[in-house]
Design an enzyme around this catalytic site. Structure first.
Site, PDB file in Angstrom:
ATOM      1  N   SER A  15       3.208  10.479   9.069  1.00 41.97           N
ATOM      2  CA  SER A  15       2.777  10.939   7.358  1.00 41.97           C
ATOM      3  C   SER A  15       3.840  11.856   7.123  1.00 41.97           C
ATOM      4  O   SER A  15       4.363  11.659   5.931  1.00 41.97           O
ATOM      5  CB  SER A  15       1.310  11.322   7.136  1.00 41.97           C
ATOM      6  OG  SER A  15       0.432  11.405   7.751  1.00 41.97           O
ATOM      7  N   HIS A  21       2.958   4.399  13.080  1.00 42.76           N
ATOM      8  CA  HIS A  21       3.371   4.833  11.868  1.00 42.76           C
ATOM      9  C   HIS A  21       3.939   5.559  11.595  1.00 42.76           C
ATOM     10  O   HIS A  21       3.845   6.379  11.699  1.00 42.76           O
ATOM     11  CB  HIS A  21       1.554   4.457  10.308  1.00 42.76           C
ATOM     12  CG  HIS A  21       2.052   4.491   8.996  1.00 42.76           C
ATOM     13  ND1 HIS A  21       2.055   3.680   8.151  1.00 42.76           N
ATOM     14  CD2 HIS A  21       2.357   5.299   8.401  1.00 42.76           C
ATOM     15  CE1 HIS A  21       2.085   3.738   6.827  1.00 42.76           C
ATOM     16  NE2 HIS A  21       2.677   4.919   7.402  1.00 42.76           N
ATOM     17  N   HIS A  59       7.721   6.696   9.497  1.00 42.27           N
ATOM     18  CA  HIS A  59       8.595   6.597   8.138  1.00 42.27           C
ATOM     19  C   HIS A  59       9.889   7.047   8.425  1.00 42.27           C
ATOM     20  O   HIS A  59      10.270   7.372   9.412  1.00 42.27           O
ATOM     21  CB  HIS A  59       8.128   8.280   6.889  1.00 42.27           C
ATOM     22  CG  HIS A  59       6.697   7.661   6.300  1.00 42.27           C
ATOM     23  ND1 HIS A  59       6.959   6.945   5.101  1.00 42.27           N
ATOM     24  CD2 HIS A  59       5.529   7.261   6.576  1.00 42.27           C
ATOM     25  CE1 HIS A  59       5.710   6.467   4.402  1.00 42.27           C
ATOM     26  NE2 HIS A  59       4.825   6.824   5.556  1.00 42.27           N
ATOM     27  N   ARG A  79       0.828  -1.329   0.252  1.00 36.25           N
ATOM     28  CA  ARG A  79      -0.238   0.446   0.060  1.00 36.25           C
ATOM     29  C   ARG A  79       0.585   1.695  -0.480  1.00 36.25           C
ATOM     30  O   ARG A  79       1.072   2.069  -1.062  1.00 36.25           O
ATOM     31  CB  ARG A  79      -0.883   0.022   1.583  1.00 36.25           C
ATOM     32  CG  ARG A  79      -2.069   0.956   0.949  1.00 36.25           C
ATOM     33  CD  ARG A  79      -2.094   1.889   0.916  1.00 36.25           C
ATOM     34  NE  ARG A  79      -1.412   2.606   2.338  1.00 36.25           N
ATOM     35  CZ  ARG A  79      -0.893   3.257   3.392  1.00 36.25           C
ATOM     36  NH1 ARG A  79      -0.884   4.596   2.391  1.00 36.25           N
ATOM     37  NH2 ARG A  79       0.221   3.699   4.479  1.00 36.25           N
ATOM     38  N   TYR A 115       4.070  15.694   4.070  1.00 34.37           N
ATOM     39  CA  TYR A 115       3.449  14.629   3.387  1.00 34.37           C
ATOM     40  C   TYR A 115       4.342  14.077   2.400  1.00 34.37           C
ATOM     41  O   TYR A 115       4.338  13.692   1.312  1.00 34.37           O
ATOM     42  CB  TYR A 115       2.120  14.990   2.879  1.00 34.37           C
ATOM     43  CG  TYR A 115       1.014  13.481   3.081  1.00 34.37           C
ATOM     44  CD1 TYR A 115       0.540  13.169   4.191  1.00 34.37           C
ATOM     45  CD2 TYR A 115       0.510  13.019   1.173  1.00 34.37           C
ATOM     46  CE1 TYR A 115      -0.317  12.051   4.045  1.00 34.37           C
ATOM     47  CE2 TYR A 115      -0.548  12.425   1.687  1.00 34.37           C
ATOM     48  CZ  TYR A 115      -0.716  11.752   2.529  1.00 34.37           C
ATOM     49  OH  TYR A 115      -2.026  10.040   2.824  1.00 34.37           O
ATOM     50  N   HIS A 158       2.958   3.655  -3.530  1.00 38.79           N
ATOM     51  CA  HIS A 158       3.794   5.097  -3.679  1.00 38.79           C
ATOM     52  C   HIS A 158       4.843   5.125  -4.807  1.00 38.79           C
ATOM     53  O   HIS A 158       5.332   6.133  -6.042  1.00 38.79           O
ATOM     54  CB  HIS A 158       3.897   5.686  -2.674  1.00 38.79           C
ATOM     55  CG  HIS A 158       2.547   6.743  -2.076  1.00 38.79           C
ATOM     56  ND1 HIS A 158       1.745   7.672  -2.269  1.00 38.79           N
ATOM     57  CD2 HIS A 158       1.876   5.669  -0.015  1.00 38.79           C
ATOM     58  CE1 HIS A 158       0.400   7.350  -1.751  1.00 38.79           C
ATOM     59  NE2 HIS A 158       0.887   6.410  -1.259  1.00 38.79           N
TER      60      HIS A 158
END
EC number: 4.1.3.39
Length: 352
Positions: free
Chosen positions: A171, A200, A202, A17, A291, A21
């Site tokens: 995000s 979550h 990054h 998912r 983002y 990107h």
């Protein structure tokens, strides 16, 4: 309190998912079968599959999918022997019929994402998901942009609507260590036994694994990652590294560290168009609080209009753009092209 009798925490792999990107949404059924098979064999308990922007994301604004996402969900469900298949949806982009179709295709976990101050738009979608018998997860996106007490109030809205786990979602990859702990702790205190808390992360500041461990120590019971960092920006918390670290810390994830390392190298890496790495643009996203899915868009517009991608991202951060405002990156690029080097965002920042 552990996640279950067998697991201290539950890991969700978002390679199919969030990795969409990085793949420019070009996953095929064969890609899905290969990755799901490898992750399932390694003991990953949940695998997320959709367009990068969730159900209904295939569009001019976000990028068109090579293969309809419902076909990818079907393939994932057919391939997985133990892992459960999750999907993401953003209210307004995806619609309720998309949730029904994903459920009909065998997905069992519905993850609903909103900007971290707009949890109220998720209420009816959580209600539908619970009616369909789906497990529910809520995403408070861009969580770095609001203080812990605001996030806690938004988490309460989701939990009261039927959400069973609310995530602090970094995000932009902009949260740093204690900023993660503070936010997770605030949600744990607010929700108590009403809902679990997740995180979550990054890698845009290189802190995905460290932040995830701190989230667990603060009470998070669900953690996201992507094998070989296959995600937006510099990628997500690498599942194989997180599995190795948690094993050393005695935290049970159910993931076989050696098998997930092999899956990362032998299965996921060949499918990637290139490594998700901490380079100038992805680092700028964490630095400016942008983002993560803006990375490919900013790079494309920078090349098209002959401007700096880093300057596009700095201006996007200054404007506090959120997911769904990708079109403004074109406006920013055109403005930079018109102003020339002397009027660039970087020059203005340095002279301020």
């Amino acid at each position: 309190m552990p996640y279950s009798a067998d697991l201290d925490i539950r890991v969700t792999d978002s390679s199919l998912r969030d990795g969409s990107h990085a793949k420019r949404h070009q996953f095929t059924v064969e890609h899905v079968r290969s990755i799901v098979g490898a992750l399932d064999a390694a003991g990953v308990p949940v695998i997320e599959v959709t367009h990068g922007d969730g159900l209904g994301g295939s569009s001019f604004n976000y990028g068109f999918s090579h293969t309809p996402e419902q076909e990818l969900i079907k393939a994932a469900v057919e391939t997985a022997e133990r892992a459960r298949i999750a999907f993401l949806m953003l209210p307004g982009l995806g619609v309720q019929s998309d949730i029904r179709e994903a459920a009909d295709n065998g997905a069992s976990i519905c993850r609903i994402a909103t900007h971290c101050t707009e949890a109220d738009i998720s209420v009816q979608h959580f209600g539908l998901a619970r009616e369909l018998g789906l497990e529910t997860v809520g995403f408070l996106m861009m969580s770095h942009s609001q203080p812990p007490e605001v996030l806690a109030k938004q988490a309460r809205i989701m939990a009261d609507a039927g959400c069973q786990c609310v995530y602090v979602v970094d995000s932009a990859g902009a949260l740093i260590l204690n900023a993660v702990s503070d936010r997770v702790s605030a949600l744990v205190a607010e929700l108590g036994d009403d809902a679990q808390v997740g995180f979550h992360g990054h890698e845009n500041l290189g802190l995905g694994v460290a932040n995830s461990v701190l989230a667990v120590e603060a009470g998070a019971l669900q953690i996201d990652g992507s094998t070989r960092r296959f995600g937006a920006g510099a990628g997500n918390t690498p599942v194989e590294a997180f599995a190795a670290v948690t094993e050393k810390l005695g935290i049970r994830t159910g993931i076989d560290t050696l098998k997930i390392i092999d899956a990362a190298e032998d299965v996921v890496r060949p499918i990637m168009d290139g490594d998700c790495q901490l380079d100038r643009l992805s680092l700028m996203m964490g630095y400016a609080g942008v983002y993560s899915s803006f990375l490919k868009h900013a790079d494309s517009h920078a090349r098209r209009y002959g401007v700096s991608g880093a300057e596009i991202l700095i201006e996007a951060g200054r404007r506090k753009l959120v997911g769904g405002q990708e079109d403004q990156l074109i406006e920013i690029a055109l403005g930079l092209a018109d102003r020339g080097p002397a009027g660039s965002a970087v020059a203005e920042k340095k002279s301020a």
